[in-house]
Enzyme design. Structure first.
Site, PDB file in Angstrom:
ATOM      1  N   GLU A  23       0.837  -1.200   0.000  1.00 44.67           N
ATOM      2  CA  GLU A  23       0.000   0.000   0.000  1.00 44.67           C
ATOM      3  C   GLU A  23       0.879   1.260   0.000  1.00 44.67           C
ATOM      4  O   GLU A  23       1.847   1.350   0.752  1.00 44.67           O
ATOM      5  CB  GLU A  23      -0.848  -0.034   1.281  1.00 44.67           C
ATOM      6  CG  GLU A  23      -1.786   1.129   1.458  1.00 44.67           C
ATOM      7  CD  GLU A  23      -2.630   0.990   2.728  1.00 44.67           C
ATOM      8  OE1 GLU A  23      -2.284   0.162   3.603  1.00 44.67           O
ATOM      9  OE2 GLU A  23      -3.645   1.708   2.834  1.00 44.67           O
ATOM     10  N   LYS A  30      -9.138   2.411  -2.715  1.00 50.97           N
ATOM     11  CA  LYS A  30      -9.447   1.769  -1.433  1.00 50.97           C
ATOM     12  C   LYS A  30     -10.853   2.161  -0.958  1.00 50.97           C
ATOM     13  O   LYS A  30     -11.226   3.337  -0.994  1.00 50.97           O
ATOM     14  CB  LYS A  30      -8.411   2.200  -0.398  1.00 50.97           C
ATOM     15  CG  LYS A  30      -8.489   1.492   0.944  1.00 50.97           C
ATOM     16  CD  LYS A  30      -7.291   1.940   1.833  1.00 50.97           C
ATOM     17  CE  LYS A  30      -7.230   1.176   3.143  1.00 50.97           C
ATOM     18  NZ  LYS A  30      -6.044   1.595   3.946  1.00 50.97           N
ATOM     19  N   CYS A  45      -5.418  -3.285   1.988  1.00 53.77           N
ATOM     20  CA  CYS A  45      -5.336  -3.315   3.461  1.00 53.77           C
ATOM     21  C   CYS A  45      -6.706  -3.484   4.127  1.00 53.77           C
ATOM     22  O   CYS A  45      -7.291  -4.551   4.060  1.00 53.77           O
ATOM     23  CB  CYS A  45      -4.613  -2.063   3.956  1.00 53.77           C
ATOM     24  SG  CYS A  45      -3.822  -2.301   5.586  1.00 53.77           S
ATOM     25  N   LEU A  77      23.336   5.213  30.491  1.00 53.84           N
ATOM     26  CA  LEU A  77      23.213   3.938  31.225  1.00 53.84           C
ATOM     27  C   LEU A  77      23.104   4.235  32.715  1.00 53.84           C
ATOM     28  O   LEU A  77      23.923   4.963  33.252  1.00 53.84           O
ATOM     29  CB  LEU A  77      24.456   3.076  31.016  1.00 53.84           C
ATOM     30  CG  LEU A  77      24.597   2.210  29.779  1.00 53.84           C
ATOM     31  CD1 LEU A  77      25.670   1.148  30.045  1.00 53.84           C
ATOM     32  CD2 LEU A  77      23.301   1.551  29.383  1.00 53.84           C
ATOM     33  N   SER A  78      22.115   3.645  33.351  1.00 50.13           N
ATOM     34  CA  SER A  78      21.943   3.883  34.784  1.00 50.13           C
ATOM     35  C   SER A  78      22.437   2.708  35.613  1.00 50.13           C
ATOM     36  O   SER A  78      22.559   2.812  36.826  1.00 50.13           O
ATOM     37  CB  SER A  78      20.463   4.095  35.086  1.00 50.13           C
ATOM     38  OG  SER A  78      19.768   2.871  34.908  1.00 50.13           O
ATOM     39  N   GLY A  79      22.669   1.589  34.960  1.00 43.86           N
ATOM     40  CA  GLY A  79      22.929   0.353  35.700  1.00 43.86           C
ATOM     41  C   GLY A  79      21.665  -0.452  35.913  1.00 43.86           C
ATOM     42  O   GLY A  79      21.707  -1.534  36.478  1.00 43.86           O
ATOM     43  N   GLY A  80      20.535   0.071  35.417  1.00 41.94           N
ATOM     44  CA  GLY A  80      19.264  -0.633  35.564  1.00 41.94           C
ATOM     45  C   GLY A  80      18.882  -1.385  34.305  1.00 41.94           C
ATOM     46  O   GLY A  80      19.579  -1.349  33.286  1.00 41.94           O
ATOM     47  N   ASP A  82      16.171  -1.118  32.245  1.00 41.65           N
ATOM     48  CA  ASP A  82      15.613  -0.426  31.067  1.00 41.65           C
ATOM     49  C   ASP A  82      16.710   0.064  30.134  1.00 41.65           C
ATOM     50  O   ASP A  82      16.666  -0.164  28.923  1.00 41.65           O
ATOM     51  CB  ASP A  82      14.747   0.757  31.513  1.00 41.65           C
ATOM     52  CG  ASP A  82      13.555   0.320  32.335  1.00 41.65           C
ATOM     53  OD1 ASP A  82      12.927  -0.685  31.962  1.00 41.65           O
ATOM     54  OD2 ASP A  82      13.240   0.977  33.339  1.00 41.65           O
ATOM     55  N   LYS A  97       3.165  15.166  30.143  1.00 44.28           N
ATOM     56  CA  LYS A  97       4.514  14.628  29.945  1.00 44.28           C
ATOM     57  C   LYS A  97       4.586  13.792  28.671  1.00 44.28           C
ATOM     58  O   LYS A  97       5.511  13.905  27.876  1.00 44.28           O
ATOM     59  CB  LYS A  97       4.917  13.735  31.133  1.00 44.28           C
ATOM     60  CG  LYS A  97       5.242  14.465  32.400  1.00 44.28           C
ATOM     61  CD  LYS A  97       5.919  13.496  33.382  1.00 44.28           C
ATOM     62  CE  LYS A  97       6.110  14.163  34.731  1.00 44.28           C
ATOM     63  NZ  LYS A  97       6.780  13.261  35.691  1.00 44.28           N
TER      64      LYS A  97
END
Lengths: 576, 576
Positions: free
Chosen positions: A44, A110, A146, A323-326, A328, A546
């Site tokens: 498409e 379509k 589609c 990098l946080s060490g966690g 994620d 946020k």
């Protein structure tokens, strides 16, 4: 005997890259022709890329897309090509061109325009109302696009009744986990109901928050799989279809005749292509039948593809990650290293007075395991400079989230400074559970160009991290990262669970509230504590501002934050 | 003699505040009843607020909206009230309820669902197909909703042909500069074409990036203005309409009879309300006829309203603004002080080594003139801490935009720290010209909750600043701010014109490219230098990622950044 050699060009187009998309299509038309293909289909809107969004409002863009289609058409000689493009007549249409003997032989518009979830097609397009059936030699081929094939009463039915033995559906079907399997179940139902083959050609690749999984398939009229392309990879899937049995069944189905009589005469457009295209003496082709990936591998590949394409299609070579060490940031770094190669990934550990030795060791070990560049930039002097600078205005107040967020925002500033200085794209590391409740600092850990795992709930973050280690057969993400309690380390001895319910509880409530729009009472009835449910809902509702300023990230669930979920910021509705 | 006393309740609803909106409606129904009004109308979706966006996907929200409508209905006794709500049947409808004798006597479903610009109504609603005409005593009243009346062939025509002497249109018509005047021209055409009165009831107030200007009006069948409410204020606009002449004209118009015959029988729903509501001996009311504001005052009021409502409806009392000494932050501060009262506004001057004495003096003078709180927080020590911290990673590089942006981001961090500490909302100060070309620092001067002038081109920033001084009859914004060359002061002797074309040229190109989707050749043909046009287009195209992370701000042009303009970030289309 009615035989058709069909090719599905599962390609990765780029929105707006009219020249690049055209060249890719032209190359594959030539390739298919060499392989004596009768009909080749492209996804498409293959010419403009999908979704082009408000580019469609620029007349010059639509014009250039038509010019590119004409250039493709000139190369389609001795083969029929079905190519998605934007048609312009009295209005704009999401269209499929049938290219044959160097020209546009027919056009389909379509009919079903999705305008829910991530889709806005009613914003741009006028709906078509004429199903199209083309004759390719002795084969009759229906073409639709589609969403059209998802409706039992859609054009597939009319096309089959009008004699199509195969329906080609060209798609740009956005991924979420498990989508390929549910799509195949739908297609199996559709072909069996209509006694018709289906060739489903999907695009592959990432576009902003969407990723397309490919997984193009050909099913016979009983719903048996004839061919399947790989997921998350470009592929030219070719198969020889013997349509004789469909032709015979259609002819002998008494119910079909009744239904057909109800078809208003002239509602289906029929275009006979001038020449028979089949070549009877060609060597048969054995179609590939790639397996569907297992669920974790599928999500992981979606994240790889979405990240790689966002970075590359936006012209970046390298990325930088805090990098946080966690877990994620560890998973994000692993995905980046896989998607872009380790040498293109820099990670930065930015310790403060609250960072633990464990965090530093784990970050270093992870970087070492991935083979990515590691930098350490301690932020404490700068943090102290902020505290001194703010001492006057903050006089008489107790330390609180303000001071915590300053640290996160210093880290955001460092990553952006590296980005500005060296041209690295900043990847952010927040997961969906955090994004849902706003447990993240705007302009701090939320600062960056692409949020790799923003649609991955915490629970799945752990599973994917284990998958990373499993697929490598060794510890990439250190064991300690997988077992220690999550913490933002913005104050002494902080853990996520100081502010949030345990993640399994949080994720369960979020799935019900964000994903399924369940009311508070329904969620409580699922067995969750009412006060906890109320807290979570309140956190989700009040942090819309946020999410509105968050970078895009790969959609992997049926409802991601972004185009998929459009809540007002100013909103006084409260669940009771 | 057919007389009708009509009231238009031009109210400021809040999205999701079902109880608050209900109470406001109930109060005004009672007020109108005291004034012996026959029919009172409220704006489109008055119960849920407009636009509710994906709240509509929550079944509990739609349910609560129906409950609130029922509560309003019980109070509508001895008066007829037309109230916008979300109806739920086989699908969702954008609907108007006719409340009479304590119950819902009839319901109209909006026929034309806008799905362009800022609108997504096809995402939520199913379209209605039956125009509604109610009889109130001897008067016949047609009811339709917003977009419906913009179409010559829309329900207004059918309603007039079916005998309505007045059509009530309930609206939530988003503002852009000059919208009220163009809307009145449209309404004048519509009434004259259909020989019918029109009572147009618009909502007023701000909702995220939208502001609604009110300006509700009643026009007679010749297009003459009978009554007009003030713009940007709540008002109960009441007028006595003598419909006798319309009744007579409709009866004697031969063309009307022909057209009427073409109306399919039964296509119009007619509801006779059980009691005549008119009271013949009431004292006549002289309707107000507020003037339309002049163009600059209109935009200024839109910005005031949008800002005040965003702040207040989101639960904030106070705001904080970074003052640079330039015109953008000066205008933003003036708007904030007017919208929220001076005591609720804190401004912060954050000088670096590159800040001039003029900037400090101008910022101080402005704060003094506005009577707002002024703080100075020098950033140089913190900036030095960053430079030291980054000395290693940046070794061997030349200072560039990276160091410039660090300064802007320190300022963003300070404002956010004050926000986090004291609960002040951060207002950002970027104008539309800057937002268009990305001449702003993400997470720096772009950090904040609401971007007051993000849709105001630089040229208009100056005009509005002069307007601020004019309306006060004294210099609020110091003269020097209005005449000095704009600068970001992020490096020595920097001016905006180092990086951008002169603002009149820039604004002209932007209007053509962003607002009108003109192609490069067309813009060059307007008299602009090709290289400059190419530069500007390139800057606009490559900074979509910044705008995607920008806070919302008041839409004042026909096409604002936000829901109004949805371009992909990943986009390789380039104008040639």
């Amino acid at each position: 005997m009615t035989k058709l050699r069909i090719a599905l060009a599962q390609i990765n187009t780029t929105v707006g890259d009219l020249g690049g998309n055209r060249d890719k299509i032209v190359d594959l038309v030539a390739d298919a022709k060499r392989q004596e293909v009768d009909v080749i289909a492209f996804p498409e809107l293959a010419i403009p890329g999908y979704p082009p969004e408000d580019l469609l409002l620029k007349p010059s863009f639509v014009e250039a897309n038509l010019a590119a289609l004409d250039e493709v058409a000139r190369t389609a000689v001795g083969i029929t090509a079905i190519v998605g493009f934007v048609d312009r007549g009295d209005d704009l249409y999401n269209a499929a061109a049938v290219l044959h003997e160097g020209r546009v032989a027919a056009v389909y518009h379509k009919t079903y325009l999705p305008n829910y979830g991530v889709f806005d097609e009613e914003r741009y397009f006028c709906r078509g109302d004429r199903p199209l059936v083309i004759s390719c030699g002795r084969a009759s081929v229906g073409i639709n696009i589609c969403e059209d094939i998802w409706y039992p009463a859609g054009p597939t039915k009319a096309q089959a009744l009008a004699g199509a033995q195969v329906v080609i559906n060209i798609s740009a079907s956005p991924y979420h986990a498990g989508k390929a399997a549910s799509r195949e179940r739908m297609l199996a139902t559709r072909v069996a109901d209509n006694v018709v083959f289906c060739a489903f050609c999907n695009m592959v690749g990432g576009q902003d928050e969407l990723v397309f999984d490919g997984g193009s398939v050909i099913l016979d009229e009983r719903g048996e799989m004839v061919a399947r392309a790989n997921c998350f990879a470009e592929e030219l899937l070719i198969a020889d279809l013997d349509l004789t049995s469909v032709f015979r069944q259609q002819l002998h189905d008494p119910r079909r005749r009744k239904e057909r009589a109800r078809l208003v005469e002239g509602s289906v457009e029929r275009v006979a292509l001038p020449a028979a295209v089949s070549s009877p003496d060609r060597a048969p082709i054995v179609p590939s039948l790639a397996p569907l990936p297992d669920p974790l591998a599928e999500v992981y590949q979606a994240l790889i593809t979405g990240t790689r394409d966002y970075v590359r299609k936006n012209g970046f070579q390298k990325v930088v990650i805090g990098l946080s060490g966690g877990v994620d940031s560890a998973l994000t770094a692993a995905i980046a290293a896989h998607a872009l190669d380790a040498e293109n990934v820099t990670c930065v550990f930015m310790p403060s007075r609250y960072s633990s030795v464990d965090s530093r060791e784990d970050a270093e070990q992870l970087a070492h395991n991935l083979g990515i560049r590691y930098m350490s930039i301690p932020i404490d002097d700068t943090f102290q400079a902020y505290l001194d600078m703010l001492a006057g205005p903050f006089a008489g107040t107790e330390p609180n989230v303000a001071e915590e967020n300053v640290q996160a925002r210093i880290r955001g500033n460092i990553l952006m400074a590296l980005s500005n200085k060296f041209g690295w794209l900043v990847l952010t590391t927040g997961n969906k559970s955090e994004m849902s409740v706003g447990y993240a600092t705007l302009y701090g850990d939320m600062a960056g160009g692409f949020a790799v795992i923003k649609d991955v709930p915490k629970d799945l973050v752990y599973k994917l991290s284990a998958h990373v280690n499993d697929r490598q057969g060794r510890q990439i993400i250190p064991e300690r990262i997988l077992i220690k309690a999550p913490t933002a380390e913005l104050r002494p001895n902080q853990t996520d669970q100081d502010s949030l319910p345990p993640y399994p509880v949080l994720d369960g409530i979020l799935a019900a509230y964000v994903q399924e729009d369940r009311a508070m009472d329904e969620i409580v009835a699922m067995g969750y504590d009412r006060a906890t449910v109320a807290d979570v809902i309140r956190m989700v509702d009040r942090t819309e501002y946020k999410r509105r300023q968050a970078p895009p990230g790969v959609k992997i669930t049926p409802r991601a934050f972004g185009k998929d979920r459009r809540l007002p910021i100013t909103n006084r509705y409260r669940e009771h």
